[in-house]
Design a protein around this motif. Structure first.
Motif, PDB file in Angstrom:
ATOM      1  N   ARG A   5      10.090   7.123   2.387  1.00  0.00           N
ATOM      2  CA  ARG A   5       9.530   7.293   0.602  1.00  0.00           C
ATOM      3  C   ARG A   5      11.487   7.247   0.580  1.00  0.00           C
ATOM      4  N   VAL A   6      12.279   7.738   1.573  1.00  0.00           N
ATOM      5  CA  VAL A   6      13.938   8.166   2.002  1.00  0.00           C
ATOM      6  C   VAL A   6      14.761   7.026   1.344  1.00  0.00           C
ATOM      7  N   SER A   7      13.943   5.871   2.217  1.00  0.00           N
ATOM      8  CA  SER A   7      14.385   4.233   1.863  1.00  0.00           C
ATOM      9  C   SER A   7      13.991   3.708   1.102  1.00  0.00           C
ATOM     10  N   LYS A   8      12.914   4.403   0.236  1.00  0.00           N
ATOM     11  CA  LYS A   8      12.444   3.523  -0.785  1.00  0.00           C
ATOM     12  C   LYS A   8      11.772   2.328  -0.230  1.00  0.00           C
ATOM     13  N   ALA A   9      11.307   2.025   0.822  1.00  0.00           N
ATOM     14  CA  ALA A   9      10.939   0.862   1.762  1.00  0.00           C
ATOM     15  C   ALA A   9       9.064   0.686   0.895  1.00  0.00           C
ATOM     16  N   ALA A  10       8.791  -0.786   0.358  1.00  0.00           N
ATOM     17  CA  ALA A  10       7.600  -1.075  -0.471  1.00  0.00           C
ATOM     18  C   ALA A  10       6.529  -0.599   0.534  1.00  0.00           C
ATOM     19  N   VAL A  11       5.427   0.000  -0.157  1.00  0.00           N
ATOM     20  CA  VAL A  11       3.923   0.322   0.255  1.00  0.00           C
ATOM     21  C   VAL A  11       3.608  -0.615  -0.039  1.00  0.00           C
ATOM     22  N   ALA A  12       3.123  -0.498   1.408  1.00  0.00           N
ATOM     23  CA  ALA A  12       2.088  -1.635   1.642  1.00  0.00           C
ATOM     24  C   ALA A  12       0.279  -0.728   1.498  1.00  0.00           C
ATOM     25  N   VAL A  13       0.455   0.176   2.024  1.00  0.00           N
ATOM     26  CA  VAL A  13      -1.411   0.381   1.991  1.00  0.00           C
ATOM     27  C   VAL A  13      -0.647   2.545   1.650  1.00  0.00           C
ATOM     28  N   THR A  14      -1.506   2.280   0.819  1.00  0.00           N
ATOM     29  CA  THR A  14      -1.866   3.688   0.496  1.00  0.00           C
ATOM     30  C   THR A  14      -2.523   4.583   0.452  1.00  0.00           C
ATOM     31  N   ALA A  15      -2.934   5.900   1.053  1.00  0.00           N
ATOM     32  CA  ALA A  15      -4.227   6.665   0.840  1.00  0.00           C
ATOM     33  C   ALA A  15      -4.583   7.747   0.374  1.00  0.00           C
ATOM     34  N   ASN A  16      -5.998   7.793  -0.704  1.00  0.00           N
ATOM     35  CA  ASN A  16      -6.187   8.517  -1.767  1.00  0.00           C
ATOM     36  C   ASN A  16      -7.477   9.554  -1.209  1.00  0.00           C
ATOM     37  N   PRO A  17      -7.079  10.375  -0.386  1.00  0.00           N
ATOM     38  CA  PRO A  17      -7.720  11.722   0.151  1.00  0.00           C
ATOM     39  C   PRO A  17      -9.089  12.069  -1.118  1.00  0.00           C
ATOM     40  N   SER A  18      -8.673  12.020  -1.984  1.00  0.00           N
ATOM     41  CA  SER A  18      -9.735  12.445  -2.639  1.00  0.00           C
ATOM     42  C   SER A  18     -10.730  12.050  -3.066  1.00  0.00           C
ATOM     43  N   ARG A  19     -10.553  10.876  -3.031  1.00  0.00           N
ATOM     44  CA  ARG A  19     -10.769   9.311  -3.338  1.00  0.00           C
ATOM     45  C   ARG A  19     -12.049   8.602  -2.451  1.00  0.00           C
ATOM     46  N   ARG A  20     -11.317   9.037  -1.669  1.00  0.00           N
ATOM     47  CA  ARG A  20     -11.767   8.459  -0.026  1.00  0.00           C
ATOM     48  C   ARG A  20     -11.314   7.025  -0.362  1.00  0.00           C
ATOM     49  N   GLU A  21     -10.412   6.693   0.064  1.00  0.00           N
ATOM     50  CA  GLU A  21      -9.894   5.150  -0.371  1.00  0.00           C
ATOM     51  C   GLU A  21      -8.807   4.877   0.316  1.00  0.00           C
ATOM     52  N   ILE A  22      -8.150   3.323   0.203  1.00  0.00           N
ATOM     53  CA  ILE A  22      -7.471   3.301   1.429  1.00  0.00           C
ATOM     54  C   ILE A  22      -7.179   1.893   0.268  1.00  0.00           C
ATOM     55  N   VAL A  23      -5.742   1.481  -0.844  1.00  0.00           N
ATOM     56  CA  VAL A  23      -5.496   0.768  -0.850  1.00  0.00           C
ATOM     57  C   VAL A  23      -4.350  -0.277  -0.136  1.00  0.00           C
ATOM     58  N   VAL A  24      -4.465  -1.738  -0.113  1.00  0.00           N
ATOM     59  CA  VAL A  24      -3.934  -2.676   0.577  1.00  0.00           C
ATOM     60  C   VAL A  24      -3.177  -3.193  -0.549  1.00  0.00           C
ATOM     61  N   ALA A  25      -1.587  -3.072  -0.769  1.00  0.00           N
ATOM     62  CA  ALA A  25      -1.426  -3.825  -1.585  1.00  0.00           C
ATOM     63  C   ALA A  25      -0.137  -4.737  -1.018  1.00  0.00           C
ATOM     64  N   THR A  26       0.163  -6.020  -1.571  1.00  0.00           N
ATOM     65  CA  THR A  26       1.372  -6.903  -1.385  1.00  0.00           C
ATOM     66  C   THR A  26       2.597  -6.140  -1.766  1.00  0.00           C
ATOM     67  N   PRO A  27       3.361  -5.799  -0.820  1.00  0.00           N
ATOM     68  CA  PRO A  27       4.790  -5.262  -1.273  1.00  0.00           C
ATOM     69  C   PRO A  27       5.288  -6.555  -2.260  1.00  0.00           C
ATOM     70  N   GLU A  28       6.254  -5.820  -3.033  1.00  0.00           N
ATOM     71  CA  GLU A  28       6.917  -7.037  -3.415  1.00  0.00           C
ATOM     72  C   GLU A  28       8.339  -6.688  -2.939  1.00  0.00           C
ATOM     73  N   PRO A  29       9.314  -7.849  -3.134  1.00  0.00           N
ATOM     74  CA  PRO A  29      10.471  -7.619  -2.663  1.00  0.00           C
ATOM     75  C   PRO A  29      11.035  -6.729  -3.377  1.00  0.00           C
ATOM     76  N   ALA A  30      12.034  -6.393  -1.984  1.00  0.00           N
ATOM     77  CA  ALA A  30      13.489  -5.665  -2.609  1.00  0.00           C
ATOM     78  C   ALA A  30      13.739  -5.970  -3.287  1.00  0.00           C
ATOM     79  N   SER A  31      14.724  -4.980  -4.418  1.00  0.00           N
ATOM     80  CA  SER A  31      14.660  -5.244  -5.259  1.00  0.00           C
ATOM     81  C   SER A  31      16.664  -6.260  -4.871  1.00  0.00           C
ATOM     82  N   GLY A  32      17.867  -6.784  -5.657  1.00  0.00           N
ATOM     83  CA  GLY A  32      18.748  -7.624  -5.111  1.00  0.00           C
ATOM     84  C   GLY A  32      17.854  -8.613  -3.694  1.00  0.00           C
ATOM     85  N   SER A  33      16.744  -8.792  -2.973  1.00  0.00           N
ATOM     86  CA  SER A  33      16.773  -9.583  -2.557  1.00  0.00           C
ATOM     87  C   SER A  33      16.764 -11.197  -3.266  1.00  0.00           C
ATOM     88  N   GLU A  34      16.550 -12.081  -2.984  1.00  0.00           N
ATOM     89  CA  GLU A  34      16.904 -13.657  -3.441  1.00  0.00           C
ATOM     90  C   GLU A  34      15.914 -14.118  -4.227  1.00  0.00           C
TER      91      GLU A  34
END
Length: 185
Positions: A5-34
């Motif tokens: 979170r501090v390094s602002k890394a791309a998030v590929a997996v997020t957990a939502n315990p209240s909805r009992r779900e996990i979202v797996v996303a293809t991360p976007e390239p970091a800003s400044g990437s070619e």
């Protein structure tokens, strides 16, 4: 985790315990990437998948949270006479050992505190690795699995130790843990 979170890394997996779900996303390239945005990247973002489970623990969940929510009810069912199993499956380095190590200790403590005096408690400790079953209380003895006539699976030759106390259980767990297979990540 906090470092990501501090390094602002791309998030590929997020957990939502209240909805009992996990979202797996293809991360976007970091800003400044070619890599320039294009239609393929838009399709990748659309390829995110949501999975729903009986329960989900986010990155801030503790081992106690996992035990109280997912394991303690199984301990109670064991005391009602049900055969119960807690099973960890996943890629090497994904956190199975970290998550699972305190669970048998907590479960044993809970069981032993509720079992009437004079009732025998037995335990075994085995590992399924590479499709084979190894007895971790008996020098990693290879044990075949068989089905009995009642469609119950039995592990032939698996050592069962009668528990004398919680301390005895801890010694058995230490012995078995030292015999476990470990792989590099």
């Amino acid at each position: 985790n906090a470092t990501e979170r501090v390094s602002k890394a791309a998030v590929a997996v997020t957990a939502n315990p209240s909805r009992r779900e996990i979202v797996v996303a293809t991360p976007e390239p970091a800003s400044g990437s070619e890599v320039k945005p294009n239609a393929a990247m838009g399709a990748a973002r659309a390829a995110s998948k949501t999975y729903v489970f009986d329960g989900v623990f986010g990155p801030d969940a503790t081992q106690a949270d996992v035990y109280d929510s997912a394991i303690e009810p199984i301990v109670a069912e064991t005391l009602e006479g049900f055969n119960c199993t807690v099973f960890a499956y996943g890629q090497t380095g994904s956190g199975k050992t970290y998550t699972m190590t305190p669970i048998p200790l907590r479960a044993c403590q809970s069981l032993l505190s509720r079992i009437p005096q004079g009732v025998d408690v037995w335990c075994s400790y085995y590992e399924i690795y590479g499709g084979k079953v190894f007895d971790l209380l008996n020098e990693r003895n290879l044990c075949p699995m068989r089905e009995d006539g009642k469609k119950n699976v039995k592990i032939v030759g698996l050592r069962e130790a009668q528990l004398q106390s919680y301390d005895h259980f801890c010694k058995l767990i230490d012995r078995g843990a030292s015999a476990r297979s470990t792989g590099s990540t």
